[in-house]
Design a protein around this motif. Sequence first.
Motif, short mmCIF file in Angstrom:
data_model
loop_
_atom_site.label_atom_id
_atom_site.label_comp_id
_atom_site.label_asym_id
_atom_site.label_seq_id
_atom_site.Cartn_x
_atom_site.Cartn_y
_atom_site.Cartn_z
N HIS A 122 -6.98 -1.07 5.53
CA HIS A 122 -6.21 0.17 5.53
C HIS A 122 -4.70 -0.10 5.50
CE1 HIS A 122 -5.35 4.32 7.50
NE2 HIS A 122 -5.46 4.45 6.20
N ILE A 123 -4.25 -1.10 6.23
CA ILE A 123 -2.81 -1.38 6.27
C ILE A 123 -2.28 -1.77 4.89
CG2 ILE A 123 -3.03 -3.79 7.00
CD1 ILE A 123 -0.52 -3.14 8.82
N TYR A 124 -3.07 -2.51 4.11
CA TYR A 124 -2.64 -2.88 2.75
C TYR A 124 -2.57 -1.65 1.86
CZ TYR A 124 -3.45 -7.86 3.83
OH TYR A 124 -3.42 -9.13 4.36
N TYR A 125 -3.52 -0.77 2.02
CA TYR A 125 -3.50 0.49 1.27
C TYR A 125 -2.21 1.25 1.58
CZ TYR A 125 -5.01 5.04 -0.55
OH TYR A 125 -5.10 6.22 -1.23
N GLY A 126 -1.85 1.30 2.86
CA GLY A 126 -0.62 1.98 3.26
C GLY A 126 0.62 1.35 2.64
N LEU A 127 0.63 0.03 2.53
CA LEU A 127 1.75 -0.64 1.88
C LEU A 127 1.84 -0.27 0.41
CD1 LEU A 127 1.39 -4.19 3.50
CD2 LEU A 127 3.12 -2.45 4.03
N LEU A 128 0.69 -0.26 -0.26
CA LEU A 128 0.68 0.13 -1.68
C LEU A 128 1.15 1.56 -1.87
CD1 LEU A 128 -2.65 -1.52 -2.96
CD2 LEU A 128 -0.30 -2.40 -3.15
N VAL A 129 0.71 2.46 -1.00
CA VAL A 129 1.14 3.86 -1.07
C VAL A 129 2.65 3.96 -0.85
CG1 VAL A 129 1.02 6.12 0.09
CG2 VAL A 129 -1.09 4.87 -0.46
N GLY A 130 3.15 3.21 0.15
CA GLY A 130 4.60 3.22 0.40
C GLY A 130 5.39 2.78 -0.82
N LEU A 131 4.90 1.76 -1.51
CA LEU A 131 5.58 1.31 -2.72
C LEU A 131 5.43 2.33 -3.85
CD1 LEU A 131 4.65 -2.47 -2.64
CD2 LEU A 131 6.90 -1.45 -2.18
N ALA A 132 4.26 2.92 -3.98
CA ALA A 132 4.04 3.91 -5.04
C ALA A 132 4.96 5.11 -4.88
CB ALA A 132 2.58 4.36 -5.04
N GLU A 133 5.29 5.46 -3.66
CA GLU A 133 6.13 6.63 -3.40
C GLU A 133 7.62 6.32 -3.46
OE1 GLU A 133 4.59 7.88 0.39
OE2 GLU A 133 2.97 9.02 -0.55
N ALA A 134 7.98 5.05 -3.54
CA ALA A 134 9.38 4.64 -3.55
C ALA A 134 9.96 4.75 -4.96
CB ALA A 134 9.49 3.19 -3.05
N PRO A 135 11.27 4.97 -5.04
CA PRO A 135 11.91 4.97 -6.37
C PRO A 135 11.63 3.66 -7.10
CG PRO A 135 13.45 5.71 -4.67
CD PRO A 135 12.23 5.20 -3.96
N ARG A 136 11.26 3.76 -8.34
CA ARG A 136 10.94 2.61 -9.19
C ARG A 136 9.84 1.73 -8.61
NH1 ARG A 136 16.52 0.18 -9.71
NH2 ARG A 136 15.37 -1.56 -10.61
N ARG A 137 9.05 2.31 -7.69
CA ARG A 137 7.90 1.62 -7.07
C ARG A 137 8.32 0.31 -6.42
NH1 ARG A 137 3.23 2.23 -11.60
NH2 ARG A 137 4.00 0.16 -12.06
N ARG A 138 9.48 0.31 -5.76
CA ARG A 138 9.98 -0.90 -5.13
C ARG A 138 10.76 -0.56 -3.87
NH1 ARG A 138 13.54 -3.99 -8.84
NH2 ARG A 138 15.07 -4.31 -7.24
N LEU A 139 10.62 -1.45 -2.88
CA LEU A 139 11.37 -1.32 -1.63
C LEU A 139 11.79 -2.71 -1.18
CD1 LEU A 139 9.24 1.15 0.53
CD2 LEU A 139 11.56 1.54 -0.30
N ARG A 140 12.94 -2.76 -0.50
CA ARG A 140 13.30 -4.01 0.15
C ARG A 140 12.25 -4.31 1.20
NH1 ARG A 140 19.26 -5.90 0.41
NH2 ARG A 140 18.23 -7.29 1.87
N MET A 141 11.96 -5.56 1.39
CA MET A 141 10.93 -5.96 2.36
C MET A 141 11.27 -5.43 3.75
SD MET A 141 8.45 -7.85 0.94
CE MET A 141 7.89 -9.13 2.05
N THR A 142 12.53 -5.46 4.14
CA THR A 142 12.91 -4.96 5.46
C THR A 142 12.63 -3.47 5.58
OG1 THR A 142 15.19 -4.75 4.69
CG2 THR A 142 14.66 -6.71 5.97
N GLU A 143 12.86 -2.72 4.53
CA GLU A 143 12.60 -1.27 4.55
C GLU A 143 11.10 -1.00 4.59
OE1 GLU A 143 13.25 2.91 4.43
OE2 GLU A 143 14.40 1.19 5.13
N LEU A 144 10.32 -1.77 3.85
CA LEU A 144 8.87 -1.60 3.85
C LEU A 144 8.30 -1.93 5.23
CD1 LEU A 144 6.35 -0.87 2.22
CD2 LEU A 144 6.28 -3.25 1.40
#
Length: 173
Positions: free
Chosen positions: A52-74
């Motif tokens: 589940h935690i990996y799914y949450g990470l993928l969702v977080g990236l999918a919702e981010a602009p350009r599907r990317r986040l700084r590691m610290t922000e993620l």
Amino acid sequence: MNSASTPATAPAPGHRWLTDEEQRVWRAYLHATTLLEDHLDRQLQRDAGMPHIYYGLLVGLAEAPRRRLRMTELARKSKITRSRLSHAIARLEKSGWVRREDCPSDKRGQFAVLTEEGAEVLRRTAPGHVTAVRQALFERLSPAQQKALGEIMEIVAEGLQPSEAGADLPWLR
């Protein structure tokens, strides 16, 4: 501990134990959240081979602009340590679902980027995950209970939301 069961050591003067009703609610909450997390983990492992935690990470990236986040922000958004995030991203990279990119403005910084393959995994997995959430939680509650649960969780989260300035938060380590 509640008033009915005394701890092995005496409480500090003025200490308030949970009442029997508070203890019942607390334990029901712990039991339900543990079972819900396990249910969602099993569903995602079965359907996508990820926790589940990996799914949450993928969702977080999918919702981010350009599907990317700084590691610290993620890490901050996911409320996990940078070390745990780094391990998770390495596993997601191995699957081809995420890639890392260096940050041009900060030599030590990196971005996590959702790949097209990762986005496709989310597209395939999301319907089953939503069904699991709906069956495990929302279909068991009336609309009034759903509304109350949402309001309660917002109050609890608001009261626990730390001020990050100077706070010793695991996801900032």
